[in-house]
Scaffold this active site. Structure first.
Site, PDB file in Angstrom:
ATOM      1  N   SER A   1       0.867  -1.176   0.000  1.00 50.73           N
ATOM      2  CA  SER A   1       0.000   0.000   0.000  1.00 50.73           C
ATOM      3  C   SER A   1       0.902   1.224   0.000  1.00 50.73           C
ATOM      4  O   SER A   1       2.067   1.143   0.425  1.00 50.73           O
ATOM      5  CB  SER A   1      -0.886  -0.002   1.257  1.00 50.73           C
ATOM      6  OG  SER A   1      -1.463   1.270   1.478  1.00 50.73           O
TER       7      SER A   1
ATOM      8  N   TYR B   1      -0.987  -0.213  10.701  1.00 50.03           N
ATOM      9  CA  TYR B   1      -1.164  -0.652   9.317  1.00 50.03           C
ATOM     10  C   TYR B   1       0.046  -0.262   8.475  1.00 50.03           C
ATOM     11  O   TYR B   1       0.558  -1.067   7.685  1.00 50.03           O
ATOM     12  CB  TYR B   1      -2.440  -0.047   8.745  1.00 50.03           C
ATOM     13  CG  TYR B   1      -2.710  -0.438   7.311  1.00 50.03           C
ATOM     14  CD1 TYR B   1      -3.108  -1.733   6.986  1.00 50.03           C
ATOM     15  CD2 TYR B   1      -2.568   0.491   6.275  1.00 50.03           C
ATOM     16  CE1 TYR B   1      -3.353  -2.095   5.673  1.00 50.03           C
ATOM     17  CE2 TYR B   1      -2.816   0.133   4.960  1.00 50.03           C
ATOM     18  CZ  TYR B   1      -3.203  -1.157   4.661  1.00 50.03           C
ATOM     19  OH  TYR B   1      -3.443  -1.512   3.353  1.00 50.03           O
TER      20      TYR B   1
END
Length: 230
Positions: free
Chosen positions: A133, A146
């Protein structure tokens, strides 16, 4: 790589990027083993589902054994897509959420990749796609846990490609920006909107990498929406 009749494993297949990738690979003529906690709403002669929580090494091992029993040992493609995220400040994120993210986003890649690599080496061919990501290379407030997992995916991917390139195995790490998926169901600060990329966009990028000629290796691919909505 010529994709017709190649065997691929895709994790996290119930929806979103995983499902879009499965459909695109099937269109290209692949035989696809879908590993996930929930099956996709998909029926196809070349699609095989194996219930798998990638956090559980025993389930991963069992799914691998079942996959090679059904489809053979010559697995040419692994798309490590399974992942999740929770929002929360570094002092507020729940410990169980921290562990769940690392176990899914990082441990799962290790558990799955280690199984397919030996035969890929023997075949002098293989391609592993790891979905990271932009959070993996850009710090985001209230998403520290995250971000940490996706930064780990980047480091793992870079080490893997350097270990495996001389065995004919490509490792590509893809860093999407915002994609219109259910990922944001648990992220209260973001509202899904039409300015996001679509899962099919990421699937097309994956296939583009897979279809590159043998001596051409995409290491890092970062993709973002052109006009993101604020």
């Amino acid at each position: 790589m010529e994709l017709k009749n190649k065997v691929a494993i895709v994790t996290g297949v119930s929806k979103g990027i995983g499902l879009a990738t499965v459909k695109t690979l099937l269109e290209k003529g692949c035989k696809v083993a879908g590993w996930g906690r929930t099956n996709a709403n998909l029926e196809h002669d070349n699609y095989y589902f194996y219930k798998t929580d990638v956090r559980n090494v025993e389930e991963v091992n069992a799914s691998y054994d079942a996959t090679i029993s059904d489809l053979g040992v010559d697995i040419a493609i692994l798309v490590n897509n399974a992942g999740l995220g929770f929002e929360g400040g570094i002092e507020k994120i729940e410990v169980n959420q921290w562990h769940q993210m690392f176990e899914t986003n990082v441990d799962g890649i290790f558990y799955c990749s280690r199984l397919v690599i030996p035969q890929m080496k023997a075949n002098d061919e293989g391609h592993i796609i790891n979905i990271s990501s932009i959070a993996g290379n850009t710090g985001i407030p209230n998403m520290a846990a995250y971000c940490a997992t996706k930064h780990a995916v980047m480091g793992l991917s870079h080490a893997m490609y350097k270990e495996l390139r001389n065995f004919g195995i490509k490792v590509t790490c893809v860093y999407p920006g915002s994609v219109k998926t259910n990922f944001f169901d648990k992220i209260d600060s973001v509202t899904i909107n039409d300015g996001m990329m679509m899962p099919e966009d990421i699937a097309s990028t994956i296939v583009h990498c897979l279809e590159s000629q043998a001596n051409y290796h995409h290491v890092d691919i970062e993709v973002r929406p052109l006009k993101p909505r604020k």
